[in-house]
Enzyme design. Sequence first.
Site, PDB file in Angstrom:
ATOM      1  N   GLU A   1      48.523 -16.317  97.521  1.00  0.00           N
ATOM      2  CA  GLU A   1      47.907 -16.004  98.817  1.00  0.00           C
ATOM      3  C   GLU A   1      48.619 -16.648 100.006  1.00  0.00           C
ATOM      4  O   GLU A   1      47.972 -17.079 100.965  1.00  0.00           O
ATOM      5  CB  GLU A   1      46.424 -16.394  98.804  1.00  0.00           C
ATOM      6  CG  GLU A   1      45.614 -15.575  97.808  1.00  0.00           C
ATOM      7  CD  GLU A   1      44.107 -15.701  98.004  1.00  0.00           C
ATOM      8  OE1 GLU A   1      43.671 -16.681  98.615  1.00  0.00           O
ATOM      9  OE2 GLU A   1      43.391 -14.790  97.543  1.00  0.00           O
TER      10      GLU A   1
ATOM     11  N   GLU B   1      42.776 -10.950  91.476  1.00  0.00           N
ATOM     12  CA  GLU B   1      41.517 -11.677  91.640  1.00  0.00           C
ATOM     13  C   GLU B   1      40.503 -10.740  92.264  1.00  0.00           C
ATOM     14  O   GLU B   1      40.861  -9.873  93.075  1.00  0.00           O
ATOM     15  CB  GLU B   1      41.663 -12.881  92.595  1.00  0.00           C
ATOM     16  CG  GLU B   1      42.407 -14.053  92.030  1.00  0.00           C
ATOM     17  CD  GLU B   1      42.470 -15.227  93.017  1.00  0.00           C
ATOM     18  OE1 GLU B   1      41.474 -15.495  93.719  1.00  0.00           O
ATOM     19  OE2 GLU B   1      43.531 -15.869  93.079  1.00  0.00           O
TER      20      GLU B   1
HETATM   21  C1  GAL Z   1      41.145 -17.019  96.123  1.00  0.00           C
HETATM   22  C2  GAL Z   1      42.126 -18.034  95.556  1.00  0.00           C
HETATM   23  C3  GAL Z   1      41.600 -18.707  94.310  1.00  0.00           C
HETATM   24  C4  GAL Z   1      40.190 -19.137  94.504  1.00  0.00           C
HETATM   25  C5  GAL Z   1      39.395 -17.943  94.875  1.00  0.00           C
HETATM   26  C6  GAL Z   1      37.944 -18.198  94.978  1.00  0.00           C
HETATM   27  O1  GAL Z   1      41.413 -16.705  97.425  1.00  0.00           O
HETATM   28  O2  GAL Z   1      43.328 -17.409  95.289  1.00  0.00           O
HETATM   29  O3  GAL Z   1      42.402 -19.791  93.969  1.00  0.00           O
HETATM   30  O4  GAL Z   1      40.141 -20.101  95.501  1.00  0.00           O
HETATM   31  O5  GAL Z   1      39.848 -17.461  96.123  1.00  0.00           O
HETATM   32  O6  GAL Z   1      37.294 -16.986  95.149  1.00  0.00           O
END
Ligand code: GAL
Length: 715
Positions: free
Chosen positions: A376, A437
């Site tokens: 990110e 994710e």
């Molecule tokens: C994302 C990040 C993860 C975690 C997640 C929580 O943005 O890449 O490491 O923090 O959010 O939802």
Amino acid sequence: MREVASLNRDWLFWPYDTPSAKRRVANERAMYEVCLPHSNVYVPWHNFDDKIYQRISWYRRHIKIPARWRNRRLRLTFDGVMIAADVWINGKPAGAHKGGYTPFTLDITSLVEFGKDNVISVRVDSTERADIPPCGGVIDYLTFGGIYRDVRLTVSEPVYIADVFVRPGARSLSATVTVANDQAYARETEVVLALGGKTARETVIIAPGERRKVDFALRNLTVRVWDLETPNLYDVTASLDNGDRVVTRVGFRQARFETDGKFYLNGKHVQLFGLDRHQTFPFLGGAAPARLQRRDADILKRELGLNIVRTSHYPQSPHFLDRCDEIGLLVFEEIPGWTHIGDAAWKEVSKQELREMIVRDRNHPSIVLWGVRINESADDHDYYTDTNRIAHELDPTRQTGGVRCFRESEMLEDVFTYNDFSNGVQPPNHRPYLITEFNGHMFPTKPFDQEERMVEHALRHARIQDAQMGTPGIAGAIGWCAFDYNTHRMFGSGDRVCYHGVMDIFRFPKFAAYFYKSQLDPKRTVVLEPASLMKQGERSGGGVSEMVVFSNCEEVAVCRDGVEAKPILPDRAGFPNLPHPPFRVPDPESYPWITDFEIVGKIGGKIVARKKIAVDGIPDHLSLTADAHTLAADGSDCTRIAFALTDRYGNIQPYATGVVELTVTGPATLIGENPFALVAGRGAVWLRAGQEEGLVKVEARTPYHKIQTVKIHVK
Ligand code: GAL
């Protein structure tokens, strides 16, 4: 012959910065005897100051170097020291390393004294060093500290195999064997590569100080393919005529993300279905031994039915990756980082970490994608052009990805890997395209949250996985995340835990875990998990008006007084793409709540599973289990000791907040809280083996329940 000695035992540890500990002779009286993997502090499972492990500590180890090793090369390998290490041998500097997630090897031949006691001293800096990725900004996880992976000494001839890189084809194998000559004169050497009955050989002359790459090809091999169901592995042996020998495990598989957006394994389309994993554990931090690392892989594949895991956000334990190879769990492995990109020097460390990751892991058949961006982070043309180039140079066989959370991002990788937090599935804007994710902070859910939230958490996973499967051009989706994890003050729920897992931090399931599990093939495991406590007053409005059931059965039916109600089919209209959609059981209640709730699952018209929930909700049973019943007497092997308060059918009572007291007899120690205040009706600690053999008995008690005992053999 090569000798490889584990140096995991007999370390001395001092948790303060004491520069005199680098000397050959130092005051060791106050130091603690420890075994590796080791965490520089004990960490409570939650509610602690996330600076406690951010300290400098020292490790010392005495080692007898026999005279017979004279004229040989001695290389010391650290698999992981968080986050920076300086090493001395007998008080003389031997080298340093930045980066806690990748290994480093030091040639200590010129520093040791043969036939004598020698001393290795290591200064370990576990502060969040701004010059070392993933640090420099704020990260949503804890790095923890210590020499938290294995250490070994490799003793070989001065001409030795420095690296083996295997590249399996369908029935062939290319390999590059790097041979080092650390002698003062050139050496002619025969290099042999062998698999099964096939061998190839090459004679080379290697100049002093040279690292020579020797290429091999083995053809017409009789090998079976490595795939998800049958992850066949073979040993490839590289050897030299001086007896040096390295065995590398190989799996024959073709893995490719194609421009139709799909992922193919051995030419067959596989829709990727996975979760992200952090490698940390309660109480141990990062210092979990092989058994726990391997068990996590088993949980992901066998208990959650996943086919891929992302090692968010760093290279993970070699033991975890070995197990992924053995059980057929695909891996997306990425470099350390979290949103922040540092200065030029920081980027150089990051590129070094990338090199170390790929060289360490490029022989794992399970790894199908390299993550070459900081998770990110913003676009950075030059930096990411470099990381892509490095990855392709070191491993021409694998594609790259790089995880971003914005769609208008420069695409320098082979696969567009994207965190989609839209609570849906956005149409892919690149091909190939992989969701890396979703969910996570959009819907944190504790195992002791109210039932409706737990159900919605599970359904969000179900809806998004269903949607990704039905959206053309998407290779798959990896959800955030497998296990709850420790994190910094500004993330998570303030108690230093991010409750984003489908399992909790102790690896107990939430309802969302049942969704994943229910996608397993029923031929492997029949799953029937009602996502409800069946307690009238738990729902808004009162009464359980609809119950979601996660199951891979063809139909389910509620039983009232032993009589089956009308069978219910899975909600295929709501989840058209899942192999096993959830069931929605309307009005399941057995009003006036005097009989136990019962549901059955059927396949081919036959009852294959039955689940009962006690109506009285009395936590009348204390359960106690050990995940393993035999541990190695190596001072670091661990198993989880799990306990819970359950109803008479074994259902954990999530609002039971009792205290469980444990006693241990025998050669092992408990790592964790004792007594333990139950969380969501359950809890766990680790049992760590001592260095003596014997029988260990763990007893658990509460004031109200029958005492429970488990036995573990330490061998
Ligand atoms: C994302 C990040 C993860 C975690 C997640 C929580 O943005 O890449 O490491 O923090 O959010 O939802």
